[in-house]
Design a protein around this motif. Structure first.
Motif, PDB file in Angstrom:
ATOM      1  N   ILE A 112      -7.087  16.400  12.823  1.00 43.34           N
ATOM      2  CA  ILE A 112      -6.994  17.699  12.149  1.00 43.34           C
ATOM      3  C   ILE A 112      -6.542  18.743  13.151  1.00 43.34           C
ATOM      4  CG2 ILE A 112      -8.623  17.319  10.274  1.00 43.34           C
ATOM      5  CD1 ILE A 112     -10.809  18.547  12.117  1.00 43.34           C
ATOM      6  N   ARG A 113      -6.153  19.881  12.623  1.00 45.76           N
ATOM      7  CA  ARG A 113      -5.702  20.975  13.449  1.00 45.76           C
ATOM      8  C   ARG A 113      -6.909  21.753  13.971  1.00 45.76           C
ATOM      9  NH1 ARG A 113      -0.524  23.745  11.000  1.00 45.76           N
ATOM     10  NH2 ARG A 113       0.547  21.891  11.734  1.00 45.76           N
ATOM     11  N   THR A 114      -6.960  21.946  15.274  1.00 40.49           N
ATOM     12  CA  THR A 114      -8.025  22.791  15.839  1.00 40.49           C
ATOM     13  C   THR A 114      -7.353  23.755  16.812  1.00 40.49           C
ATOM     14  OG1 THR A 114      -8.449  21.360  17.751  1.00 40.49           O
ATOM     15  CG2 THR A 114      -9.666  20.850  15.733  1.00 40.49           C
ATOM     16  N   PHE A 115      -8.147  24.495  17.568  1.00 44.55           N
ATOM     17  CA  PHE A 115      -7.563  25.400  18.568  1.00 44.55           C
ATOM     18  C   PHE A 115      -6.966  24.644  19.741  1.00 44.55           C
ATOM     19  CE2 PHE A 115     -12.020  24.743  19.473  1.00 44.55           C
ATOM     20  CZ  PHE A 115     -11.982  24.341  20.799  1.00 44.55           C
ATOM     21  N   GLU A 116      -7.296  23.360  19.885  1.00 49.22           N
ATOM     22  CA  GLU A 116      -6.868  22.577  21.040  1.00 49.22           C
ATOM     23  C   GLU A 116      -5.410  22.133  20.883  1.00 49.22           C
ATOM     24  OE1 GLU A 116      -8.629  21.614  24.127  1.00 49.22           O
ATOM     25  OE2 GLU A 116      -6.450  21.588  24.242  1.00 49.22           O
ATOM     26  N   THR A 117      -4.609  22.388  21.882  1.00 47.81           N
ATOM     27  CA  THR A 117      -3.205  21.979  21.791  1.00 47.81           C
ATOM     28  C   THR A 117      -2.802  20.966  22.865  1.00 47.81           C
ATOM     29  OG1 THR A 117      -2.605  23.913  23.093  1.00 47.81           O
ATOM     30  CG2 THR A 117      -2.389  24.101  20.697  1.00 47.81           C
TER      31      THR A 117
ATOM     32  N   GLY B 247      -5.522  15.769   4.973  1.00 49.43           N
ATOM     33  CA  GLY B 247      -4.580  16.879   5.123  1.00 49.43           C
ATOM     34  C   GLY B 247      -4.683  17.522   6.503  1.00 49.43           C
ATOM     35  N   LEU B 248      -3.651  18.274   6.864  1.00 51.83           N
ATOM     36  CA  LEU B 248      -3.550  18.821   8.227  1.00 51.83           C
ATOM     37  C   LEU B 248      -4.767  19.657   8.627  1.00 51.83           C
ATOM     38  CD1 LEU B 248       0.175  20.003   8.030  1.00 51.83           C
ATOM     39  CD2 LEU B 248      -0.663  17.869   8.979  1.00 51.83           C
ATOM     40  N   SER B 249      -5.292  20.409   7.689  1.00 49.62           N
ATOM     41  CA  SER B 249      -6.473  21.248   7.976  1.00 49.62           C
ATOM     42  C   SER B 249      -7.458  21.093   6.825  1.00 49.62           C
ATOM     43  CB  SER B 249      -6.078  22.720   8.092  1.00 49.62           C
ATOM     44  OG  SER B 249      -5.155  22.903   9.118  1.00 49.62           O
ATOM     45  N   GLN B 250      -7.680  19.856   6.443  1.00 54.18           N
ATOM     46  CA  GLN B 250      -8.445  19.630   5.216  1.00 54.18           C
ATOM     47  C   GLN B 250      -9.918  19.346   5.496  1.00 54.18           C
ATOM     48  OE1 GLN B 250      -7.165  16.232   2.861  1.00 54.18           O
ATOM     49  NE2 GLN B 250      -7.276  17.456   0.994  1.00 54.18           N
ATOM     50  N   LYS B 251     -10.766  19.995   4.718  1.00 49.85           N
ATOM     51  CA  LYS B 251     -12.199  19.707   4.819  1.00 49.85           C
ATOM     52  C   LYS B 251     -12.475  18.349   4.178  1.00 49.85           C
ATOM     53  CE  LYS B 251     -13.799  24.431   4.470  1.00 49.85           C
ATOM     54  NZ  LYS B 251     -14.735  25.307   3.773  1.00 49.85           N
TER      55      LYS B 251
ATOM     56  N   ILE C 234       0.874  -1.179   0.000  1.00 46.71           N
ATOM     57  CA  ILE C 234       0.000   0.000   0.000  1.00 46.71           C
ATOM     58  C   ILE C 234       0.910   1.228   0.000  1.00 46.71           C
ATOM     59  CG2 ILE C 234      -1.795   1.308   1.216  1.00 46.71           C
ATOM     60  CD1 ILE C 234      -2.526  -1.210   2.772  1.00 46.71           C
ATOM     61  N   LEU C 235       0.619   2.170  -0.899  1.00 45.57           N
ATOM     62  CA  LEU C 235       1.364   3.436  -0.910  1.00 45.57           C
ATOM     63  C   LEU C 235       0.641   4.412   0.010  1.00 45.57           C
ATOM     64  CD1 LEU C 235       1.912   3.906  -4.761  1.00 45.57           C
ATOM     65  CD2 LEU C 235       3.570   3.071  -3.074  1.00 45.57           C
ATOM     66  N   GLN C 236       1.364   4.936   0.986  1.00 44.64           N
ATOM     67  CA  GLN C 236       0.767   5.928   1.872  1.00 44.64           C
ATOM     68  C   GLN C 236       1.079   7.317   1.359  1.00 44.64           C
ATOM     69  OE1 GLN C 236       1.438   5.249   6.050  1.00 44.64           O
ATOM     70  NE2 GLN C 236       1.580   7.413   6.510  1.00 44.64           N
ATOM     71  N   ILE C 237       0.019   8.127   1.248  1.00 43.52           N
ATOM     72  CA  ILE C 237       0.219   9.549   0.942  1.00 43.52           C
ATOM     73  C   ILE C 237      -0.091  10.282   2.236  1.00 43.52           C
ATOM     74  CG2 ILE C 237      -0.471  11.521  -0.478  1.00 43.52           C
ATOM     75  CD1 ILE C 237       0.377   9.469  -2.444  1.00 43.52           C
ATOM     76  N   GLY C 238       0.875  11.008   2.744  1.00 43.30           N
ATOM     77  CA  GLY C 238       0.746  11.604   4.063  1.00 43.30           C
ATOM     78  C   GLY C 238      -0.050  12.894   4.072  1.00 43.30           C
ATOM     79  N   ALA C 239      -0.344  13.331   5.294  1.00 44.77           N
ATOM     80  CA  ALA C 239      -1.158  14.536   5.498  1.00 44.77           C
ATOM     81  C   ALA C 239      -0.569  15.747   4.763  1.00 44.77           C
ATOM     82  CB  ALA C 239      -1.258  14.824   6.987  1.00 44.77           C
ATOM     83  N   ARG C 240       0.755  15.842   4.764  1.00 47.22           N
ATOM     84  CA  ARG C 240       1.392  17.023   4.160  1.00 47.22           C
ATOM     85  C   ARG C 240       1.324  17.000   2.636  1.00 47.22           C
ATOM     86  NH1 ARG C 240       2.928  15.155   8.453  1.00 47.22           N
ATOM     87  NH2 ARG C 240       3.407  16.377  10.289  1.00 47.22           N
ATOM     88  N   ASN C 241       1.034  15.865   2.074  1.00 47.00           N
ATOM     89  CA  ASN C 241       0.960  15.738   0.617  1.00 47.00           C
ATOM     90  C   ASN C 241      -0.463  15.476   0.122  1.00 47.00           C
ATOM     91  OD1 ASN C 241       3.365  16.068  -0.909  1.00 47.00           O
ATOM     92  ND2 ASN C 241       4.241  14.279   0.106  1.00 47.00           N
ATOM     93  N   ALA C 242      -1.430  15.636   1.021  1.00 43.76           N
ATOM     94  CA  ALA C 242      -2.796  15.222   0.666  1.00 43.76           C
ATOM     95  C   ALA C 242      -3.344  15.950  -0.566  1.00 43.76           C
ATOM     96  CB  ALA C 242      -3.728  15.417   1.855  1.00 43.76           C
TER      97      ALA C 242
END
Ligand code: PEP
Ligand code: MN
Length: 339
Positions: free
Chosen positions: A241-246, A211-215, A182-190
């Motif tokens: 995904i990226r939210t305000f929560e850290t 993706g990191l902040s992808q709809k 399986i080829l993985q395409i990562g969040a940064r390359n989505a």
């Protein structure tokens, strides 16, 4: 548009519809079912002339215009869940729940093989491990590259586990595909569409991370690129995904699981490890993913996380992965899935 053919129509009459679709200027993509066949027709907006011509054919049950931008990934074009065969392991479409596990990065033969043996003994069927690593900082470990791929193939040979590994650039596609199942395409390359197209052309199953902040809609259109280039073996992997929560590394969006199940026929994978980023909570999010309807999970496991070259704080120890599997098994059974 989607053209639904009447049940039990013989193949030559289906071919007549395919020819007519072509004549009207669309690209026909038939999906042959045991009883019913549907043809997804890719092209411009549906015109009145097209609708009339196709509805006039006696073997056509109905013509459904698809307004959605994601067409081939949508349930309308493929009502049943897709089952993907990964070198003999079936995933999705009612197949047993699948466990993918392994280290974040391939670091050495000893590290990879010891982790591979442990995850296999616990029930995993697919070994993960990054050879080319997409690190946020250029000063962090970038992966072993080709040597990492060689070690993954060695681990496959020894354990029989199938291999998933990330491909970072178009230049690496052929090399990675010669080792990976399986080829993985990562969040940064989505949304690296050229990479998606090149990966699609290998015909190998592709795991497309969100993706990191992808709809969700953007993610589905990324998958649509792969299907539009002739490869329908795509897994959608929610990885937070990226939210305000850290407090947590990311926010694992389990909302996406039922939404994807409704919108698409593609198998859904959840990566609770990158989703929460905290080892102690990975198993809880893994069982939540099963309950939400995922078809597989992918987790990071390491024989010695304190020495890991990447993501050690979120990697499970082999015995923790074993405990996770026991919990997943119970929840899977409770929701009518086998492991
Ligand atoms: C990974 O799974 O190795 C990885 C880098 O994940 P992501 O692309 O989700 O950050
Ligand atoms: Mn990682």
């Amino acid at each position: 548009m989607i053209i639904v053919i009447k049940p039990n129509t013989p193949r030559p009459q289906i071919d007549e519809v395919i020819a007519e679709v072509q004549k009207l200027g669309y690209d026909p993509r038939p999906i042959f079912g045991t009883e019913q066949t549907v043809i997804a027709a890719i092209g411009d907006e549906l015109t009145h002339h097209t609708l009339v011509s196709l509805n006039a054919l006696p073997q056509v049950e109905k013509v459904i215009p698809v307004q959605k931008r994601h067409k081939l990934v949508s349930r309308e074009s493929h009502p049943d869940d897709s089952m993907i065969d990964v070198d003999g392991i079936k995933i999705g479409g009612g197949a047993p729940f699948c466990l993918m596990a392994g280290p974040c990065s391939v670091e050495s033969e000893e590290q990879l093989l010891s982790t591979a043996r442990a995850v296999k003994a616990a029930g995993a069927t697919i070994l993960r491990g990054g050879a080319f690593k997409p690190r946020t900082s250029p000063y962090e470990f970038q992966g072993l590259g080709s040597e990492g791929l060689r070690l993954l193939s060695l681990a496959k040979k020894e354990t029989g586990l199938k291999i998933i590994t990330e491909v970072l650039s178009e230049r690496q596609v052929d090399e990675v595909a010669s080792h990976a199942d399986i080829l993985q395409i990562g969040a940064r390359n989505a949304q690296n569409f050229q990479l998606l197209i090149e990966a699609a052309k290998t015909g190998k199953p592709i795991l497309l991370k969100r993706g990191l902040s992808q709809k969700i809609e953007e993610w589905l259109l990324g998958a649509e690129y792969i299907l539009a280039h002739g490869n329908s073996t795509v897994f959608l992997c929610e990885r937070g995904i990226r939210t305000f929560e850290t407090y947590t590394r990311n926010t694992l969006d389990l909302n996406a699981v039922p939404v994807l199940k409704k919108e698409t026929h593609l198998p859904v994978v959840v990566d609770p490890t990158h989703g929460i980023g905290l080892r102690e909570h990975v198993a809880t999010m893994a069982v939540a993913a099963v309950a939400a309807g995922a078809d597989a999970i992918m987790t990071e496991t390491h024989n010695s996380p304190e020495h890991a070259k990447s993501d050690g704080e979120q990697a499970l120890l082999p015995h923790e992965f074993q405990d996770l599997v026991a919990r997943v098994r119970k929840v899977a059974e409770a929701v009518g899935r086998t492991l």
